[in-house]
Structures are given as C-alpha cells and as structure tokens.
Design a protein around this motif. Structure first.
Motif, PDB file in Angstrom:
ATOM      1  N   PHE A  81      -9.493 -15.722  -1.263  1.00  0.00           N
ATOM      2  CA  PHE A  81      -8.409 -15.049  -1.985  1.00  0.00           C
ATOM      3  C   PHE A  81      -8.167 -13.672  -1.390  1.00  0.00           C
ATOM      4  O   PHE A  81      -9.104 -12.988  -0.983  1.00  0.00           O
ATOM      5  CB  PHE A  81      -8.745 -14.895  -3.467  1.00  0.00           C
ATOM      6  CG  PHE A  81      -9.013 -16.205  -4.154  1.00  0.00           C
ATOM      7  CD1 PHE A  81      -7.959 -17.006  -4.584  1.00  0.00           C
ATOM      8  CD2 PHE A  81     -10.310 -16.642  -4.354  1.00  0.00           C
ATOM      9  CE1 PHE A  81      -8.207 -18.218  -5.210  1.00  0.00           C
ATOM     10  CE2 PHE A  81     -10.572 -17.861  -4.969  1.00  0.00           C
ATOM     11  CZ  PHE A  81      -9.511 -18.654  -5.404  1.00  0.00           C
ATOM     12  N   LEU A  82      -6.922 -13.295  -1.377  1.00  0.00           N
ATOM     13  CA  LEU A  82      -6.585 -12.020  -0.758  1.00  0.00           C
ATOM     14  C   LEU A  82      -5.738 -11.169  -1.706  1.00  0.00           C
ATOM     15  O   LEU A  82      -4.760 -11.650  -2.286  1.00  0.00           O
ATOM     16  CB  LEU A  82      -5.799 -12.283   0.529  1.00  0.00           C
ATOM     17  CG  LEU A  82      -5.283 -11.050   1.263  1.00  0.00           C
ATOM     18  CD1 LEU A  82      -6.443 -10.248   1.817  1.00  0.00           C
ATOM     19  CD2 LEU A  82      -4.345 -11.464   2.388  1.00  0.00           C
ATOM     20  N   THR A  83      -6.155  -9.926  -1.850  1.00  0.00           N
ATOM     21  CA  THR A  83      -5.359  -8.959  -2.589  1.00  0.00           C
ATOM     22  C   THR A  83      -4.914  -7.888  -1.599  1.00  0.00           C
ATOM     23  O   THR A  83      -5.713  -7.473  -0.760  1.00  0.00           O
ATOM     24  CB  THR A  83      -6.192  -8.321  -3.708  1.00  0.00           C
ATOM     25  OG1 THR A  83      -6.550  -9.351  -4.634  1.00  0.00           O
ATOM     26  CG2 THR A  83      -5.414  -7.239  -4.448  1.00  0.00           C
ATOM     27  N   VAL A  84      -3.658  -7.507  -1.673  1.00  0.00           N
ATOM     28  CA  VAL A  84      -3.160  -6.493  -0.749  1.00  0.00           C
ATOM     29  C   VAL A  84      -2.704  -5.281  -1.553  1.00  0.00           C
ATOM     30  O   VAL A  84      -1.931  -5.416  -2.511  1.00  0.00           O
ATOM     31  CB  VAL A  84      -1.979  -7.018   0.096  1.00  0.00           C
ATOM     32  CG1 VAL A  84      -1.497  -5.943   1.051  1.00  0.00           C
ATOM     33  CG2 VAL A  84      -2.374  -8.267   0.852  1.00  0.00           C
ATOM     34  N   ARG A  85      -3.176  -4.114  -1.167  1.00  0.00           N
ATOM     35  CA  ARG A  85      -2.706  -2.870  -1.787  1.00  0.00           C
ATOM     36  C   ARG A  85      -2.081  -2.012  -0.701  1.00  0.00           C
ATOM     37  O   ARG A  85      -2.550  -1.996   0.437  1.00  0.00           O
ATOM     38  CB  ARG A  85      -3.860  -2.124  -2.458  1.00  0.00           C
ATOM     39  CG  ARG A  85      -4.606  -2.968  -3.485  1.00  0.00           C
ATOM     40  CD  ARG A  85      -5.394  -2.096  -4.429  1.00  0.00           C
ATOM     41  NE  ARG A  85      -4.506  -1.433  -5.368  1.00  0.00           N
ATOM     42  CZ  ARG A  85      -4.827  -0.324  -6.033  1.00  0.00           C
ATOM     43  NH1 ARG A  85      -5.981   0.268  -5.826  1.00  0.00           N
ATOM     44  NH2 ARG A  85      -3.970   0.211  -6.876  1.00  0.00           N
ATOM     45  N   VAL A  86      -1.032  -1.319  -1.075  1.00  0.00           N
ATOM     46  CA  VAL A  86      -0.404  -0.426  -0.105  1.00  0.00           C
ATOM     47  C   VAL A  86      -0.342   0.992  -0.668  1.00  0.00           C
ATOM     48  O   VAL A  86      -0.206   1.191  -1.880  1.00  0.00           O
ATOM     49  CB  VAL A  86       1.037  -0.875   0.258  1.00  0.00           C
ATOM     50  CG1 VAL A  86       1.012  -2.130   1.101  1.00  0.00           C
ATOM     51  CG2 VAL A  86       1.883  -1.066  -0.998  1.00  0.00           C
ATOM     52  N   GLN A  87      -0.436   1.938   0.230  1.00  0.00           N
ATOM     53  CA  GLN A  87      -0.260   3.332  -0.175  1.00  0.00           C
ATOM     54  C   GLN A  87       1.142   3.747   0.258  1.00  0.00           C
ATOM     55  O   GLN A  87       1.491   3.620   1.438  1.00  0.00           O
ATOM     56  CB  GLN A  87      -1.295   4.211   0.509  1.00  0.00           C
ATOM     57  CG  GLN A  87      -1.295   5.612  -0.054  1.00  0.00           C
ATOM     58  CD  GLN A  87      -2.192   6.515   0.773  1.00  0.00           C
ATOM     59  OE1 GLN A  87      -2.193   6.453   1.992  1.00  0.00           O
ATOM     60  NE2 GLN A  87      -2.951   7.346   0.083  1.00  0.00           N
ATOM     61  N   ARG A  88       1.933   4.163  -0.715  1.00  0.00           N
ATOM     62  CA  ARG A  88       3.332   4.486  -0.391  1.00  0.00           C
ATOM     63  C   ARG A  88       3.580   5.979  -0.565  1.00  0.00           C
ATOM     64  O   ARG A  88       2.996   6.630  -1.430  1.00  0.00           O
ATOM     65  CB  ARG A  88       4.273   3.703  -1.313  1.00  0.00           C
ATOM     66  CG  ARG A  88       4.267   2.231  -1.021  1.00  0.00           C
ATOM     67  CD  ARG A  88       5.144   1.504  -1.984  1.00  0.00           C
ATOM     68  NE  ARG A  88       4.682   1.686  -3.359  1.00  0.00           N
ATOM     69  CZ  ARG A  88       5.284   1.156  -4.412  1.00  0.00           C
ATOM     70  NH1 ARG A  88       6.384   0.434  -4.238  1.00  0.00           N
ATOM     71  NH2 ARG A  88       4.827   1.356  -5.629  1.00  0.00           N
TER      72      ARG A  88
ATOM     73  N   LEU B 284       4.628  -8.076  -4.871  1.00  0.00           N
ATOM     74  CA  LEU B 284       4.889  -7.758  -6.276  1.00  0.00           C
ATOM     75  C   LEU B 284       5.669  -6.461  -6.428  1.00  0.00           C
ATOM     76  O   LEU B 284       6.220  -6.188  -7.481  1.00  0.00           O
ATOM     77  CB  LEU B 284       3.562  -7.638  -7.039  1.00  0.00           C
ATOM     78  CG  LEU B 284       2.715  -8.907  -7.070  1.00  0.00           C
ATOM     79  CD1 LEU B 284       1.327  -8.582  -7.610  1.00  0.00           C
ATOM     80  CD2 LEU B 284       3.383  -9.974  -7.901  1.00  0.00           C
ATOM     81  N   CYS B 285       5.642  -5.624  -5.386  1.00  0.00           N
ATOM     82  CA  CYS B 285       6.358  -4.370  -5.488  1.00  0.00           C
ATOM     83  C   CYS B 285       7.026  -4.048  -4.160  1.00  0.00           C
ATOM     84  O   CYS B 285       6.791  -4.733  -3.167  1.00  0.00           O
ATOM     85  CB  CYS B 285       5.395  -3.242  -5.883  1.00  0.00           C
ATOM     86  SG  CYS B 285       4.122  -2.989  -4.637  1.00  0.00           S
ATOM     87  N   GLU B 286       7.828  -3.014  -4.149  1.00  0.00           N
ATOM     88  CA  GLU B 286       8.463  -2.566  -2.912  1.00  0.00           C
ATOM     89  C   GLU B 286       7.393  -2.198  -1.889  1.00  0.00           C
ATOM     90  O   GLU B 286       6.353  -1.630  -2.249  1.00  0.00           O
ATOM     91  CB  GLU B 286       9.303  -1.311  -3.200  1.00  0.00           C
ATOM     92  CG  GLU B 286      10.576  -1.615  -3.967  1.00  0.00           C
ATOM     93  CD  GLU B 286      11.592  -2.355  -3.125  1.00  0.00           C
ATOM     94  OE1 GLU B 286      11.857  -1.901  -1.992  1.00  0.00           O
ATOM     95  OE2 GLU B 286      12.108  -3.387  -3.585  1.00  0.00           O
ATOM     96  N   VAL B 287       7.635  -2.542  -0.630  1.00  0.00           N
ATOM     97  CA  VAL B 287       6.642  -2.167   0.377  1.00  0.00           C
ATOM     98  C   VAL B 287       7.297  -1.308   1.469  1.00  0.00           C
ATOM     99  O   VAL B 287       7.095  -1.513   2.651  1.00  0.00           O
ATOM    100  CB  VAL B 287       5.940  -3.404   0.984  1.00  0.00           C
ATOM    101  CG1 VAL B 287       4.881  -3.915   0.042  1.00  0.00           C
ATOM    102  CG2 VAL B 287       6.938  -4.518   1.291  1.00  0.00           C
TER     103      VAL B 287
END
Lengths: 527, 232
Positions: B72-79, B124-127
């Motif tokens: 399973f993969l979760t991706v988080r981004v710092q914007r 799930l959100c803007e990237v």
C-alpha cells in the motif's frame, strides 16, 4: 497497471490495429473494400459509410470481430509504457532468471549431444535425400532410422526438479521449516484461486447447468439437454462468431460440431494462402535436415506410437511436428512467453550478427512427450494443413505455458501450486499421509498437467476437458482435474505406503469421466 | 522475432524539453519499534522522501515507479501557498493519496514487481506548487524480506509521461457521423474534394504503415547449416 482506462483502451486498440495491419486478413479486407467500389450502391459522397455498410452485410465485419477477439485472447493487454519487453514476457525477475538458466541447461544438453554424435544441428539435405523424403512424406512412420543414440533433451521429471528449486530471493526461505514453508513441492508464493473463486470462475460447470460429458449419458433422455444444446451449437456455427463459440463450448462440444467450433474459436479458416504456407513449410522440411527432426522421431516412437488411441496417427504427427519446427511465425509468441528462442550462427560465421539465426527456426525445442499435444487433434482434423494450423494456434495460446517458467495463472508453476493448494485444503489428511510416505502428490500429477492429460485420459474425455480449456481460455482446469482425481481415489491412496504403490493406484486414468469428477470436486464437496 | 517495441525514451521526437523532473530520491527509511537488531519483527512501514529543487516548485502530473513488494502506498506532498511565497510556514503538507493498493493480496506476488502510474486525477487534493514529496510504503505481510519502490520518476504538468505509442489519429477518433442526406441536390464540390483528399491521405497512410508480410524465411542467403547453439 495503466494510468487510466481511456489511455489503456487506446493503447490496446493501437496494439491490435498494429498487429492486424501486418496480417493477410488486412490485405483481404482492403481488397474487398476496393472491389466494393465498383458496386452501384457505393456512392462517392457517402463513401466511408457505404463501404462500412457493405463490409457489414457481406460478413466481413464479423470476420474482423473474430480477428480482434482472437488477438484479445492471445496477446496480453499492453503493459505499462515504462515496462521493458522482458517485463511483458514475465514480470518477476527471479522467474526470468530461472527460465534463463533452465534454457542454458537445455542448450548445453543439445550441444553435447551434437558433439558426442558428431552431427551438426542443421544441414542441407542432399538432393537424393530430398527426393526420398518427398516420396515417403505420407508414410514417414514406416521408416525405422536408428535413433538409439538420441535421447530426449529433457522429460517432465527433470523440469519438475527445476520448479521445486524455484525460490523468490525476497521471500523468507529459512532452513528451518516454519509456517512460511509450503508443505508441497512448490515454494513460490504465487496467487492461485481458492475454491470459492474457482466456483465463480467455472460457474458454467455448476450442478444446475447442463454439461456434455454428464447430461448426454445414455440414462438421460436427449430431450432434456442434448438436443437443444446441439441445436444451439449449429446456430453458433452459422453465426460464425468466435466469442459465442467460446462461451458455448464451456458446456462441452457435441462430437459432430467440435472440429468446426474449435476452429471458429481459434479463428482458423484454412484459406488457400494458409494451405500454401503449409506447403512452403513442407518444402523447408524437405530442404533442410535438422537434428530436432530426430528428436521428434524419437518422441513419436516413444509416446504416440505406443499409445492405443494414437498410434494410427503416427504419419500425421511427423508431418505436423516437422513443419512446426520450421515455422518462423511461432517466434511471435516469444513476446509473451517467458522463454527465449535458442540462437546460433550459420557455420563459419560465429559472432557475425547478420548471420545470427534461431534454432530450430520456430525456437521451440521438443521434449519427451511433446507429440502428445498434437495427437488428440488428429481425431478432429484430417486435412494436414488444417490440423497443422489448429495445433500451432493451440500451442501459441496454451501449450507453451506448460513448459516455461512463469508466474502466469495458466503457467505450469501456478498450476502446480493450485493443485497442491487445492489438495491441501480439500483433503488435508490425504495430503499429509502421502507426504509422510514420501509420495508428494505433485510427483505423480505433474506429468498429467505438463501433457494437458493427453495420453492419460480416454480421448472422448480428453476432448471434453480441452473444450473447457478453450472455453475459459485458461489451463487452470488441468490442476482442478488433477486434484479431483486424487480426491476420487482418496480411499485407496490412504492405504498405500510408498510412492510406487501410490503411482500404481493412479496409473490408469483411462476409465475416468472428467466432467462428473470436476463437478463433484468444485461444487458438491463441503469445505 | 522481436517483442513489440518498447516505448522510446521519454521525449523522443518532442520539441519541448520533457521527461521526468530532476529530483533527489532518498533511500527508504524503515519505521521500527524497538531495537532493529534484536527485534525479530519485520518493519511494516517505510518512508521515501523526494526532494525537489527548492527554487522551482513542481506542478505534478504523474508519478511513475516500479514496485518492489510494497502493498500500500500513501503519498504526501508539501505545497507552497501561492499567495505567500516567502515564508517557510506557508509550506503545508497534504495527503494526496491514502493507502493506494499496489498488491491486492499482500502475501502473494500479484503486483509485486509491476509498473504503476499515479496521475493527478487520482489525487485527493491539488498537487500544484509542490516542493517535496513523501511516499509512505506499507507491507503488512511479514514474508517479504524487503520492500521499496524503484525507478521512481515525477512528471511535471503539461508533459505526458513516457510515450503513448499509438498513431495520433487514434487519440481523436472522430465521433460517428451520420451520412449526409443527399437527395435533392448535388453535394458541395468543396466537401467532396475534401473527403476525397481525406481518403487519399488515408490510403497513403496505409501504404506508409505497411508492415513486412511474413515471408517465413529462416535461412540466410539460402544457407541454414549450423553446428552448435550459442550461449549468448
């Protein structure tokens, strides 16, 4: 996994279009469209639509559908664009490596045979020999060449040893037995279907659904199922629809319709150019003398010629198998087969890439029992060119999976694991007993599966089984049947105390009825 | 026989500079409770940080990678907040993909070494304006010795990831047009000429695309004399 569905679809379409473009079907279609231009109902202003309409009414649209359907059945859907061609052959790196080293062993064995016997792999046949072979083309079986020095390159037994030693390097394979070790011989953690999944997958084999092989027995009045089923079969044939035929054969083919239905599913029409192609292969056999020919001879003599059902087809088998070895179109299947065709160089040109060739020309080295893939088809097709095409298609769709190492659900590794898992869950006591006495069940069933049961079952039963292979486009039914045979003989097997005795119990499968066995195992056993 | 041609390298034949965004992929850090040397339990979570050049935030289009036993993969981004560029506190972490399944049955091989693409439509959100990416990998099954992601590449917006290798006409398949009703009038010559031209282009295209028919030759200049097989 594709980025999104639309792109995946476009890629699949592009792939199919690309492949069909190179086919003779494409040129035929183009010719038909051109001819249609002379027809009065084709008008310039609505050219495109009119031609489409013409192709529809003249039956060419159906042919196109069948061609596309056949492509979909044979070729895997396109991989992720970043994936390499090797990845498409087999996604698991350790499987590819294992297949590679197995191939190397085969090459060495073939090379050492050449050296020992001082025979080249291939040479031009002298003119005298060419004439002689041409004259006895239809009775090659009468020839009794001395083949005592030749030995099969490998037998299923050797291949099983390789599969048993297959390991995933990223898997905890401790020396000490633990819960992670499988109790069977296959130690790789592939996903195989469990009973509920199999029931779902093979739902047309269920207890409430009519089956040839069960509901056509003499006790059952034909009005109940058989008559209607035959009638539907005839309709399917008139419609010329591959997809419908494939669905239909899941319930079995009436004997009289089988040959045509299989040809329809495999999209084989035996056109004049196909016959020409076959003749070309034949002339290639006449011109070139290959070492694999002797292996084929030897194999037919050792297997089919000794078989009560198949010995009469000996001459057909030589013709088909010799032509098969020269058929370069078979090479195409290596794009989705984990195996690679052996390479060589024309004599005296070692290492010069322009002189690199595949050997044999089709890239497939026959092993002990190979001719049994052809033998049952001889019951259905009497014309050599048609028999040949059906066999080739069956090979590039199914049989190659039975002797290459891959993770495909129809690949032999998955079949072995499916067999062992089914037996363990269904009959744990039997499995444990056989394991304890040193008679691992797979040691007995492996040869059945590698040959797709050909030569083990009575032919009518075998054809009923192969109906389902074609119907489901899957070989998994082989593993289910192997487990069902063990279940059927469970009482006797619980009494044996050695591998030899267990083998004796299961030596003769020719009296078994496959459909009842499969049905009981899948649907009527409480788990 | 060659397998269907692999896709050409990214950006082949494209006028714009395209291809994956240059970035630094750190090696995975496993999360483990207790002493990693003495504790027998295998870690089930690992984190891969991807650092982007600080000067130019990335509008992310697609993440492409080859799986290696991650379930399973979760991706988080710092914007970076667009209206407040200067302050560091304006950089906010957001989860754009949560426990995305790569191996449907984690105890078995399915998906274990497959290639995957994650596109911005799946997020799930803007990237946009991304300054860093953090991948959280999970593998609940203890049977695998290692799990990670390989060949990780981030593609910026406006650029397609590796080559879609199909003719351009397929990308815009024309919707089915109804044949024009032509009774009561000759068709517009302009239109006919346009259609004939189109037809001509089509035939030309077919000619250009003609693949070599199977000729079935296996000999080289009539010779197929071979002594031994080659091991390479």
């Amino acid at each position: 996994m594709m980025p999104d569905q639309d792109t995946g679809l476009s890629l699949a379409i592009a792939q199919i279009v690309q492949r069909l473009k190179g086919s003779s079907f494409h040129s035929q279609l183009e010719r038909q469209a051109r001819i249609s231009l002379h027809k009065p109902e084709i008008k310039l202003e609505s050219l495109k639509e009119d031609i489409k309409e013409f192709l529809k009414t003249s039956g060419w649209e159906k042919k196109l559908q069948n061609a596309v359907y056949s492509e979909l059945n044979v070729f895997p859907s396109p991989c992720h664009p970043a994936a390499s061609p090797e990845h498409m052959k087999e996604p698991l790196v350790y499987m590819r490596k294992a297949q590679g080293s197995w191939e190397k062993r085969i090459l060495k064995s073939l090379n050492s045979m050449c050296t020992e016997l001082s025979i080249p792999l291939a040479q031009k046949r002298p003119i005298g020999g060419q004439k002689e072979l041409l004259n006895k083309w239809n009775e090659m079986g009468t020839d009794e060449p001395d083949l005592s020095l030749f030995r099969p390159v490998y037998a299923p037994k050797d291949f099983l040893e390789v599969l048993m030693n297959l390991r995933n390097p990223n898997y905890e394979n401790g020396d000490q037995p633990s819960f992670r070790n499988h109790l069977g011989l296959i130690q790789v953690p592939l996903k195989v279907k469990d009973i509920p999944e199999l029931r779902d997958y093979f739902s047309e084999l269920g207890l409430n659904i009519g089956q040839l092989g069960i509901d056509d027995s003499t006790q059952v009045p034909p009005e109940l199922f058989e008559n209607e089923h035959v009638r539907i079969g005839q309709t399917v044939l008139t419609e010329r629809d591959s997809a419908a035929a494939q669905q239909y054969v899941r319930q079995g083919c009436p004997t009289a319709l089988r040959a045509e239905l299989w040809a329809l599913i495999l999209n084989i029409s035996n056109q004049p150019e196909d016959i020409l192609y076959y003749e070309q292969l034949k002339s290639n056999v006449i011109h070139h003398d290959l070492l694999v020919d002797s292996l084929i001879y030897k194999d037919v003599k050792l297997t089919a010629s000794n078989d009560d059902y198949y010995f009469v087809f000996e001459d057909y088998l030589y013709q088909v198998l010799l032509c098969f070895s020269r058929d370069t179109s078979v090479l195409e299947h290596f794009s989705y087969n984990s195996a690679n065709p052996p390479k060589s160089y024309i004599r005296g040109k070692l290492g010069v890439e322009e002189y690199a060739v595949f050997y044999p020309p089709n890239g497939v080295i026959p092993f002990h029992g190979f001719s049994m893939y052809v033998a049952p088809l001889c019951f259905l097709y009497h014309e050599p060119s048609k028999l040949y095409q059906i066999f080739r298609e069956m090979y590039v769709r199914f049989f190659f999976r039975l002797h290459s190492i891959s993770s495909h659900p129809s690949g032999i590794v998955s079949l072995c694991l499916l067999f062992e898992t089914l037996l363990q869950t269904h009959l744990p006591q039997l499995f444990y007993h056989l394991r304890e006495i040193g008679a691992q069940p797979l040691r007995i069933s492996f040869k059945w599966m590698v040959r797709a049961f050909s030569g083990y079952l009575a032919t009518d039963q075998l054809l009923l089984l192969w109906d389902r292979i074609l119907g489901y486009n899957s070989l998994e039914i082989l593993a289910v049947l192997a487990a069902s045979v063990f279940a059927f003989r469970a009482v006797n097997l619980m009494e044996v105390t050695s591998l030899a005795a267990a083998e004796a119990v299961l030596a003769d499968l020719s009296t078994l009825k496959v459909m009842p066995l499969l049905q009981i195992f899948l649907f009527a056993t409480v788990t | 026989m060659e397998a269907p041609a692999p896709s050409p390298g990214h950006g082949a034949g494209r006028p714009l500079a395209s291809g994956p965004e240059p970035c630094t992929v750190r090696s995975p850090v496993v999360l483990q409770v207790g002493d990693p040397k003495t504790d027998l339990a295998r870690p089930g979570v690992a984190v891969i940080d991807v650092a982007l050049p600080p000067a130019q935030p990335l509008d992310l289009q697609e993440i492409v990678f080859k799986n290696s036993y991650t379930a399973f993969l979760t991706v988080r981004v710092q914007r970076r907040h667009p209206c407040d560029v200067r302050r560091d506190s304006a950089k906010k972490w957001a989860t754009c993909l949560r426990n995305h399944c790569l191996m449907p049955s984690p105890h078995t091989e399915n998906g274990s070494q497959d290639y995957f693409s994650l596109t911005r439509q799946q997020m799930l959100c803007e990237v946009d304006q991304v300054t860093a990416v953090r991948l959280i990998l999970r593998q609940p099954s203890p049977i695998w010795l290692h799990f990670t992601l390989e060949e990780l590449q981030l593609y910026p917006r406006g650029q397609k990831s590796p080559q879609r290798d199909f003719p351009s006409w397929l990308a815009h398949l024309a919707p089915q047009r109804l044949p024009a009703n032509l009774q009561g009038g000759i068709p517009d010559p302009e239109k006919v000429s346009a259609e004939v031209q189109q037809l001509w282009v089509l035939t030309e295209m077919i000619h250009a695309n003609q693949t070599a028919a199977r000729i079935g030759r296996f000999d080289v200049d009539g010779c197929y004399d071979i002594n031994l097989l080659s091991y390479t």
